[in-house]
Design a protein around this motif. Sequence first.
Motif, mmCIF file in Angstrom:
data_model
loop_
_atom_site.group_PDB
_atom_site.id
_atom_site.type_symbol
_atom_site.label_atom_id
_atom_site.label_comp_id
_atom_site.label_asym_id
_atom_site.label_seq_id
_atom_site.Cartn_x
_atom_site.Cartn_y
_atom_site.Cartn_z
ATOM 1 N N TYR A 158 3.297 4.454 2.189
ATOM 2 C CA TYR A 158 2.299 4.016 3.162
ATOM 3 C C TYR A 158 1.236 5.068 3.451
ATOM 4 N N HIS A 180 -1.009 0.310 0.351
ATOM 5 C CA HIS A 180 0.316 -0.326 0.410
ATOM 6 C C HIS A 180 0.485 -1.184 1.659
ATOM 7 N N LEU A 181 -0.256 -0.828 2.701
ATOM 8 C CA LEU A 181 -0.157 -1.529 3.975
ATOM 9 C C LEU A 181 -1.445 -2.312 4.220
#
Length: 80
Positions: free
Chosen positions: A62, A75-76
């Motif tokens: 993240y 990723h987030l």
Amino acid sequence: MGTDGSQKDSAPTLIGSVQRALRLVEAMYAEGGATAKRLARVTGIPLPTVYHLLRTLSHEGYVEREGGAFRLTDHLPLAS
């Protein structure tokens, strides 16, 4: 539940480390990336805890470190 078996209104069980990690994510989002010291200052989270949380967020993909700053990865997905 009360001693008589009835449901009582009570506060939800909160996980402090999750709350602190989310404060870091919010701060990195707002700052566009920041040093650990800056994140500790803006969130009020002690610096050693910031480092532990950043290490975990980094391990999970993240957060990444660029030079001395930490920033969120793709990723987030964040809502705009």
